[in-house]
Scaffold this motif. Structure first.
Motif, short mmCIF file in Angstrom:
data_model
loop_
_atom_site.label_atom_id
_atom_site.label_comp_id
_atom_site.label_asym_id
_atom_site.label_seq_id
_atom_site.Cartn_x
_atom_site.Cartn_y
_atom_site.Cartn_z
N PHE A 43 -4.44 1.20 -7.66
CA PHE A 43 -4.06 1.56 -8.96
C PHE A 43 -3.83 0.81 -10.52
O PHE A 43 -4.71 1.33 -11.10
CB PHE A 43 -2.31 1.44 -8.69
N TYR B 271 -7.76 1.88 -11.32
CA TYR B 271 -7.66 2.99 -11.98
C TYR B 271 -7.52 2.65 -13.01
O TYR B 271 -8.29 2.78 -14.27
CB TYR B 271 -7.08 3.52 -11.21
N THR C 254 5.05 3.92 -12.26
CA THR C 254 4.16 4.58 -11.56
C THR C 254 4.11 3.48 -10.22
O THR C 254 4.58 3.37 -9.15
CB THR C 254 3.24 4.75 -12.20
N TRP C 255 4.01 2.06 -10.98
CA TRP C 255 3.67 0.92 -10.06
C TRP C 255 4.85 0.53 -9.23
O TRP C 255 4.94 0.36 -8.17
CB TRP C 255 3.52 -0.51 -10.36
#
Length: 338
Positions: A230, A233, A255-256
């Motif tokens: 991630f 990205y 999100t993490w």
């Protein structure tokens, strides 16, 4: 357990993860964990207002220049300078209020994690309010330890090793030494934190704490790979800043946190299925329900009341699990006759 057992455990854990909807549970965990960030920022602002001055603000801005977008840096500079101009008693009030809110929100988020871990083991929560909060507080400490390890080793570590290398004149050697030593420290610390969280969180009286379990190892590996992927990205391929502007940091953090919750919950599913495999090998009827007792609790069922002439008889069947009695589960039939 054999290699075939471990493969079967992973397959069953994957199916149970879908059935238990751990993606939805991870979203709830991410939301509640994110709610704790403002209270922690209150504490940080209060401490900063008591110990920092204009020179500290200038040094922070110089270090962040080129790393943080200019708009965010300007906003941060204005905010920090206003904070340094506040009265000391306001800073102390921020620390007190922020600490109370941080304690409540952080332990609340860990209680949500405990509820999600109970889902992996198909268990109801029987621990009392105080015991849940104390367990949640211990889990908060472990999560902060894991965060401090990641931030300290991967973020501050290269800067610190560069400074030490420049000071002693061995920059290349110190950089190599730090890069080599940080991974055992990081993995060992994460294994300890994750193993203890997966031990304390679910309402299951495990026989003993283990530094390495199948589920803990899977959690750490999945978390490291997913977090690294991630981060790559976000840094190379995404366009969060262009699409969301100042909200990009919020979306990235949520999100993490969601990814971290997925790693922990999948590890719990793996541990639950590993326990099921061990119980089945011992000949226990664990196909539908794990036989491991809860940490503490009393489940009461089969309650009936009938009146027979002058006699009232209350028959109660209790399934009592006491972790203090070596975790043995027993049934007691009680007849109260008046």
């Amino acid at each position: 357990l054999s290699q075939r057992d471990y493969f079967a455990i992973l397959v069953r854990a994957g199916k149970d993860s879908v059935k238990d909807r751990i993606t939805n549970l991870s979203a709830a965990l991410a939301y509640y964990a994110f709610l704790a960030i403002p209270s922690l920022m209150l504490v940080a602002v209060g401490v900063f207002s008591l110990v920092a001055d204009e020179d500290a603000v200038t040094e922070i801005n110089q270090r962040l220049e080129g790393v943080v977008p200019q708009e965010a840096l300007t906003l941060l500079d204005d905010t920090l300078r206003r904070v340094t101009e506040t009265q000391p008693y306001l800073g102390l009030a921020l620390i007190i209020v922020g600490s109370v809110l941080a304690f409540w929100t952080l332990t609340g988020s860990m209680q949500t994690l405990m509820w999600a871990l109970n889902t992996a083991y198909d268990r109801e929560e029987t621990r009392g309010f105080v015991k849940q909060r104390l367990t949640a507080l211990a889990m908060v400490v472990l999560m902060l330890l894991a965060f401090a390890l990641v931030f300290g080793l991967l973020v501050l570590g290269p800067l610190l090793s560069g400074w030490i290398g420049s000071a002693v004149g061995l920059e290349s050697f110190v950089d190599w030494l730090w890069w080599t030593a940080q991974w055992p420290l990081l993995i060992g610390g994460l294994l300890f934190a994750f193993a203890t969280i997966l031990y304390l969180g679910p309402n299951v009286d495990h026989p003993r704490w283990r530094f390495v379990t199948f589920g803990t190892a899977i959690s750490v590996v999945v978390w490291l790979l997913a977090s690294g992927g991630f981060a790559l990205y976000v840094s190379q391929f995404s366009s969060y800043n262009k699409a969301w502007g100042s909200l990009a940091a919020v979306i990235i953090m949520l999100t993490w946190l969601w990814i971290s919750g997925l790693a922990l919950l999948f590890g719990a599913e793996v541990n639950a299925e590993a326990e099921r495999s061990r119980e089945l090998r011992r000949g226990e009827p664990a196909s539908d329900e794990l036989q491991a007792p809860p940490k503490f609790g009393v489940a009461i069922g089969d309650l009936s009341f009938r009146q027979d002439g002058k006699r009232d008889q209350l028959e109660v069947r209790c399934d009592v699990a006491l972790s203090a009695a070596k975790g043995e589960e027993f049934a007691a039939a009680v007849a109260l006759v008046d």
